[in-house]
Design a protein around this motif. Structure first.
Motif, PDB file in Angstrom:
ATOM      1  N   SER A 222       0.808  -1.225   0.000  1.00 27.41           N
ATOM      2  CA  SER A 222       0.000   0.000   0.000  1.00 27.41           C
ATOM      3  C   SER A 222       0.847   1.282   0.000  1.00 27.41           C
ATOM      4  O   SER A 222       0.669   2.163   0.832  1.00 27.41           O
ATOM      5  N   GLY A 223       1.751   1.370  -0.966  1.00 24.59           N
ATOM      6  CA  GLY A 223       2.413   2.637  -1.234  1.00 24.59           C
ATOM      7  C   GLY A 223       3.772   2.844  -0.607  1.00 24.59           C
ATOM      8  O   GLY A 223       4.207   2.091   0.258  1.00 24.59           O
ATOM      9  N   ASP A 224       4.430   3.928  -1.067  1.00 24.59           N
ATOM     10  CA  ASP A 224       5.843   4.164  -0.788  1.00 24.59           C
ATOM     11  C   ASP A 224       6.635   2.893  -1.091  1.00 24.59           C
ATOM     12  O   ASP A 224       7.462   2.432  -0.308  1.00 24.59           O
ATOM     13  N   VAL A 225       6.336   2.370  -2.261  1.00 21.55           N
ATOM     14  CA  VAL A 225       7.062   1.212  -2.774  1.00 21.55           C
ATOM     15  C   VAL A 225       8.536   1.570  -2.910  1.00 21.55           C
ATOM     16  O   VAL A 225       9.427   0.809  -2.542  1.00 21.55           O
ATOM     17  N   SER A 226       8.792   2.758  -3.447  1.00 15.06           N
ATOM     18  CA  SER A 226      10.152   3.204  -3.744  1.00 15.06           C
ATOM     19  C   SER A 226      10.501   4.433  -2.918  1.00 15.06           C
ATOM     20  O   SER A 226       9.629   5.223  -2.540  1.00 15.06           O
ATOM     21  N   GLU A 227      11.774   4.602  -2.673  1.00 21.02           N
ATOM     22  CA  GLU A 227      12.297   5.817  -2.046  1.00 21.02           C
ATOM     23  C   GLU A 227      12.752   6.820  -3.090  1.00 21.02           C
ATOM     24  O   GLU A 227      12.655   8.029  -2.884  1.00 21.02           O
ATOM     25  N   ASP A 228      13.236   6.325  -4.236  1.00 22.02           N
ATOM     26  CA  ASP A 228      13.819   7.220  -5.234  1.00 22.02           C
ATOM     27  C   ASP A 228      13.057   7.258  -6.555  1.00 22.02           C
ATOM     28  O   ASP A 228      13.412   8.016  -7.462  1.00 22.02           O
ATOM     29  N   GLY A 229      12.013   6.457  -6.692  1.00 22.44           N
ATOM     30  CA  GLY A 229      11.184   6.507  -7.889  1.00 22.44           C
ATOM     31  C   GLY A 229      11.815   5.932  -9.139  1.00 22.44           C
ATOM     32  O   GLY A 229      11.275   6.089 -10.237  1.00 22.44           O
ATOM     33  N   THR A 230      12.929   5.219  -9.011  1.00 23.42           N
ATOM     34  CA  THR A 230      13.621   4.692 -10.182  1.00 23.42           C
ATOM     35  C   THR A 230      12.988   3.387 -10.654  1.00 23.42           C
ATOM     36  O   THR A 230      12.475   2.602  -9.848  1.00 23.42           O
ATOM     37  N   PRO A 231      13.027   3.131 -11.966  1.00 19.55           N
ATOM     38  CA  PRO A 231      12.537   1.842 -12.454  1.00 19.55           C
ATOM     39  C   PRO A 231      13.231   0.668 -11.771  1.00 19.55           C
ATOM     40  O   PRO A 231      12.599  -0.372 -11.528  1.00 19.55           O
ATOM     41  N   ALA A 232      14.509   0.825 -11.438  1.00 18.41           N
ATOM     42  CA  ALA A 232      15.240  -0.262 -10.791  1.00 18.41           C
ATOM     43  C   ALA A 232      14.639  -0.608  -9.429  1.00 18.41           C
ATOM     44  O   ALA A 232      14.598  -1.780  -9.036  1.00 18.41           O
ATOM     45  N   SER A 233      14.160   0.402  -8.707  1.00 17.09           N
ATOM     46  CA  SER A 233      13.564   0.131  -7.392  1.00 17.09           C
ATOM     47  C   SER A 233      12.252  -0.636  -7.548  1.00 17.09           C
ATOM     48  O   SER A 233      11.957  -1.549  -6.766  1.00 17.09           O
ATOM     49  N   TYR A 234      11.462  -0.282  -8.554  1.00 24.24           N
ATOM     50  CA  TYR A 234      10.203  -1.001  -8.785  1.00 24.24           C
ATOM     51  C   TYR A 234      10.460  -2.420  -9.302  1.00 24.24           C
ATOM     52  O   TYR A 234       9.685  -3.342  -9.024  1.00 24.24           O
ATOM     53  N   THR A 235      11.543  -2.579 -10.032  1.00 22.09           N
ATOM     54  CA  THR A 235      11.910  -3.914 -10.489  1.00 22.09           C
ATOM     55  C   THR A 235      12.259  -4.800  -9.302  1.00 22.09           C
ATOM     56  O   THR A 235      11.923  -5.999  -9.278  1.00 22.09           O
TER      57      THR A 235
END
Length: 303
Positions: free
Chosen positions: A55-68
């Motif tokens: 439920s959110g704040d998946v990433s700290e930096d918003g980079t595609p690598a973080s979501y991967t």
């Protein structure tokens, strides 16, 4: 853990993973990838999970690598356990990077099967939204993020989509589950109060009298429970750290600790929830501390 009752949906609810693309430490103290791995290892013992929610704040930096990282780790867990996977942006997420890897947040469907998505480009100004059906329940995601800000707001466009989703066809037999980041509940600290969901009443009006049985949120980095419009609201513990909710209200501290919720939504609409702690005794227990002056500066900067 007890067996799943017939007709129930079991949800593994995670939040605030704050993953980074380069593995940098969150707040200079927490390896969030390691924290997520520990949470998923703990959850291996939870049987009969049908839906995984982040439920959110998946990433700290918003980079595609973080979501991967999220897609590989949590998606891999969900696929192995034949569970659906749904996630939604938070105030630290960037919609462009989120969509590039996680599309509209409905990543896996029933049985852990990948869902098909259109390749339509949507600008970051457009909130992320989606819905899917898991075990007879309609799961609707609502983007409460405001690009460039920390507080939450459900834009008129997102409210309209929520209303349409809940009025689309007949009410689902198992009811609906709404997932968002900023919970429509009181905040535990002055900083989180400044970064609250600013139109919670509009959200309440949108779900009042509908088939919504459960609202899942995060943001507070600490488990809490409440209700809005007569619907239970469950806030998951943070994966990145745990907010000190008994400290001074005008200060902000967090402990290096992680957790998750196991939530059962029964056939009759009743809800059972159990928080699970995943301590990390090998680390300094204090993740960070902000004094009252520092909190005031952050609140002022957040508008």
């Amino acid at each position: 853990m007890q067996p799943l009752a017939p007709g129930s949906l079991r949800i593994l609810h995670l939040s605030d993973t704050h993953l980074t693309g380069d593995g940098a430490l969150h707040q200079g103290s927490t390896d969030t990838t390691a924290a997520l791995d520990a949470v998923l290892a703990s959850a291996e013992g939870v049987p009969d999970v049908g839906l995984v929610v982040v439920s959110g704040d998946v990433s700290e930096d918003g980079t595609p690598a973080s979501y991967t990282r999220l897609r590989e780790r949590v998606g891999g867990w969900a696929e192995r356990h034949a569970a659906a996977l749904v996630t939604v942006p938070g105030n630290h997420d960037l919609r462009e990077g989120f969509r590039q890897v996680l599309a509209n947040g409905h990543v896996l469907g029933e049985g852990g099967r990948p869902l098909a998505h259109t390749l339509e480009y949507l600008p970051p100004s457009v909130p992320v939204s989606g819905q899917s059906v898991v075990a007879g329940r309609r799961v609707v995601t609502v983007d409460t993020s405001v690009p460039g800000s920390g507080y939450g707001l459900i834009a008129d466009e997102a409210l309209d989509r929520l209303r349409r989703a809940l009025s689309d066809g007949e009410p689902s037999d198992g009811g609906s589950v709404v997932v968002l980041h900023h919970p429509p509940l009181p905040a535990p600290t002055a900083l989180h109060e400044a970064l609250r969901l600013r139109n919670a009443e509009a959200f309440a009006d949108a779900i009042r009298g509908t088939d919504v049985r459960l609202v899942l949120g995060g943001h507070h980095h600490h488990h809490s429970a409440g209700s809005i419009a007569g619907v239970p609201v469950l806030v998951a513990p943070g994966v990145a750290n745990d907010t000190d909710v008994v400290g001074a209200y005008d200060e902000e501290s967090a402990h290096i600790d992680a957790g998750y919720l196991v939530v059962d939504l029964a056939a009759d609409g009743s809800v059972w929830s159990s928080p699970v702690r995943v301590p990390r005794p090998d680390t300094d227990p204090l993740a960070f501390h902000l004094g009252a002056d520092a909190v005031t500066r952050i609140i002022d900067a957040a508008g």
